[in-house]
Design a protein around this motif. Structure first.
Motif, PDB file in Angstrom:
ATOM      1  N   PHE A  70       0.833  -1.210   0.000  1.00  0.00           N
ATOM      2  CA  PHE A  70       0.000   0.000   0.000  1.00  0.00           C
ATOM      3  C   PHE A  70       0.867   1.259   0.000  1.00  0.00           C
ATOM      4  CE2 PHE A  70      -2.194   3.376   2.424  1.00  0.00           C
ATOM      5  CZ  PHE A  70      -3.111   3.710   1.451  1.00  0.00           C
ATOM      6  N   LYS A  71       1.864   1.308   0.872  1.00  0.00           N
ATOM      7  CA  LYS A  71       2.739   2.482   0.934  1.00  0.00           C
ATOM      8  C   LYS A  71       3.473   2.693  -0.388  1.00  0.00           C
ATOM      9  CE  LYS A  71       3.494   2.073   5.893  1.00  0.00           C
ATOM     10  NZ  LYS A  71       4.460   1.687   6.932  1.00  0.00           N
ATOM     11  N   LYS A  72       3.921   1.592  -0.973  1.00  0.00           N
ATOM     12  CA  LYS A  72       4.675   1.697  -2.223  1.00  0.00           C
ATOM     13  C   LYS A  72       3.776   2.094  -3.397  1.00  0.00           C
ATOM     14  CE  LYS A  72       8.296  -1.532  -0.830  1.00  0.00           C
ATOM     15  NZ  LYS A  72       9.163  -0.771  -0.138  1.00  0.00           N
ATOM     16  N   THR A  73       2.505   1.709  -3.359  1.00  0.00           N
ATOM     17  CA  THR A  73       1.612   2.096  -4.458  1.00  0.00           C
ATOM     18  C   THR A  73       1.412   3.606  -4.504  1.00  0.00           C
ATOM     19  OG1 THR A  73      -0.391   1.734  -3.135  1.00  0.00           O
ATOM     20  CG2 THR A  73       0.317  -0.069  -4.556  1.00  0.00           C
ATOM     21  N   LEU A  74       1.629   4.257  -3.393  1.00  0.00           N
ATOM     22  CA  LEU A  74       1.504   5.720  -3.379  1.00  0.00           C
ATOM     23  C   LEU A  74       2.620   6.372  -4.196  1.00  0.00           C
ATOM     24  CD1 LEU A  74       0.597   6.182   0.383  1.00  0.00           C
ATOM     25  CD2 LEU A  74      -0.962   6.215  -1.583  1.00  0.00           C
ATOM     26  N   ARG A  75       3.771   5.673  -4.297  1.00  0.00           N
ATOM     27  CA  ARG A  75       4.922   6.238  -5.009  1.00  0.00           C
ATOM     28  C   ARG A  75       5.174   5.608  -6.377  1.00  0.00           C
ATOM     29  NH1 ARG A  75       7.101   5.159   0.076  1.00  0.00           N
ATOM     30  NH2 ARG A  75       8.368   3.537  -0.848  1.00  0.00           N
ATOM     31  N   ILE A  76       4.707   4.391  -6.574  1.00  0.00           N
ATOM     32  CA  ILE A  76       4.971   3.683  -7.829  1.00  0.00           C
ATOM     33  C   ILE A  76       4.352   4.439  -8.997  1.00  0.00           C
ATOM     34  CG2 ILE A  76       3.969   1.698  -9.035  1.00  0.00           C
ATOM     35  CD1 ILE A  76       5.244  -0.085  -7.024  1.00  0.00           C
ATOM     36  N   ASP A  77       5.091   4.489 -10.100  1.00  0.00           N
ATOM     37  CA  ASP A  77       4.608   5.287 -11.224  1.00  0.00           C
ATOM     38  C   ASP A  77       4.273   4.474 -12.478  1.00  0.00           C
ATOM     39  OD1 ASP A  77       7.166   4.604 -11.917  1.00  0.00           O
ATOM     40  OD2 ASP A  77       7.889   6.645 -12.220  1.00  0.00           O
ATOM     41  N   SER A  78       4.311   3.144 -12.363  1.00  0.00           N
ATOM     42  CA  SER A  78       3.918   2.338 -13.522  1.00  0.00           C
ATOM     43  C   SER A  78       3.365   0.990 -13.072  1.00  0.00           C
ATOM     44  CB  SER A  78       5.102   2.124 -14.471  1.00  0.00           C
ATOM     45  OG  SER A  78       6.000   1.158 -13.959  1.00  0.00           O
ATOM     46  N   ILE A  79       2.517   0.447 -13.909  1.00  0.00           N
ATOM     47  CA  ILE A  79       1.943  -0.880 -13.655  1.00  0.00           C
ATOM     48  C   ILE A  79       3.053  -1.934 -13.662  1.00  0.00           C
ATOM     49  CG2 ILE A  79       0.525  -2.688 -14.718  1.00  0.00           C
ATOM     50  CD1 ILE A  79      -1.154  -0.788 -13.195  1.00  0.00           C
ATOM     51  N   ASP A  80       4.013  -1.776 -14.565  1.00  0.00           N
ATOM     52  CA  ASP A  80       5.112  -2.750 -14.627  1.00  0.00           C
ATOM     53  C   ASP A  80       5.873  -2.817 -13.309  1.00  0.00           C
ATOM     54  OD1 ASP A  80       4.535  -3.445 -17.247  1.00  0.00           O
ATOM     55  OD2 ASP A  80       5.887  -1.934 -18.082  1.00  0.00           O
ATOM     56  N   LYS A  81       6.159  -1.669 -12.714  1.00  0.00           N
ATOM     57  CA  LYS A  81       6.868  -1.643 -11.431  1.00  0.00           C
ATOM     58  C   LYS A  81       6.022  -2.274 -10.337  1.00  0.00           C
ATOM     59  CE  LYS A  81       9.737   2.367 -12.422  1.00  0.00           C
ATOM     60  NZ  LYS A  81      10.017   3.773 -12.101  1.00  0.00           N
ATOM     61  N   LEU A  82       4.728  -2.025 -10.371  1.00  0.00           N
ATOM     62  CA  LEU A  82       3.830  -2.627  -9.387  1.00  0.00           C
ATOM     63  C   LEU A  82       3.816  -4.146  -9.542  1.00  0.00           C
ATOM     64  CD1 LEU A  82       1.728  -2.467  -7.142  1.00  0.00           C
ATOM     65  CD2 LEU A  82       0.003  -2.042  -8.902  1.00  0.00           C
ATOM     66  N   GLU A  83       3.748  -4.602 -10.771  1.00  0.00           N
ATOM     67  CA  GLU A  83       3.725  -6.045 -11.004  1.00  0.00           C
ATOM     68  C   GLU A  83       5.035  -6.692 -10.532  1.00  0.00           C
ATOM     69  OE1 GLU A  83       1.537  -9.031 -13.853  1.00  0.00           O
ATOM     70  OE2 GLU A  83       2.237  -7.215 -14.833  1.00  0.00           O
ATOM     71  N   LYS A  84       6.155  -6.047 -10.787  1.00  0.00           N
ATOM     72  CA  LYS A  84       7.448  -6.570 -10.318  1.00  0.00           C
ATOM     73  C   LYS A  84       7.481  -6.631  -8.791  1.00  0.00           C
ATOM     74  CE  LYS A  84      10.088  -5.161 -14.332  1.00  0.00           C
ATOM     75  NZ  LYS A  84      11.046  -4.209 -14.910  1.00  0.00           N
ATOM     76  N   LEU A  85       6.965  -5.599  -8.146  1.00  0.00           N
ATOM     77  CA  LEU A  85       6.900  -5.580  -6.681  1.00  0.00           C
ATOM     78  C   LEU A  85       6.080  -6.742  -6.154  1.00  0.00           C
ATOM     79  CD1 LEU A  85       7.263  -4.222  -3.857  1.00  0.00           C
ATOM     80  CD2 LEU A  85       5.199  -2.921  -4.399  1.00  0.00           C
TER      81      LEU A  85
END
Length: 91
Positions: A70-85
């Motif tokens: 949740f905290k990281k989704t506030l800063r993540i700027d792409s779907i690809d980065k979210l998927e990798k996380l």
């Protein structure tokens, strides 16, 4: 079975079981609330969110990991980065 000591013991066991069930229900509610917050955040940030993201999110069962996502989704700027996380967390 009708002795006062037995009845007291049974009542104590029931109380303990009820407390344990309430704690577990609270944990599950917190996990579900955190998942929903993550979903709302990524829905707001990104126009299109693949179903695979939601599927991976549903597999995370650890509350600390969910809170971190949740905290990281506030800063993540792409779907690809979210998927990798999510992939890293699920390993």
């Amino acid at each position: 079975m009708n002795s006062p000591i037995y009845n007291e013991w049974v009542e104590e066991e029931r109380r303990e079981a009820a407390e344990k069930a309430a704690k577990e229900a609270a944990k599950e509610a917190t996990k579900e609330t955190t998942r929903n917050l993550i979903k709302e955040t990524i829905d707001e940030k990104f126009d299109i969110v693949p179903k695979s993201i939601y599927d991976k999110l549903a597999k995370i069962d650890n509350i600390d990991a969910l809170q971190s996502v949740f905290k990281k989704t506030l800063r993540i700027d792409s779907i690809d980065k979210l998927e990798k996380l999510l992939d890293i967390i699920l390993k």
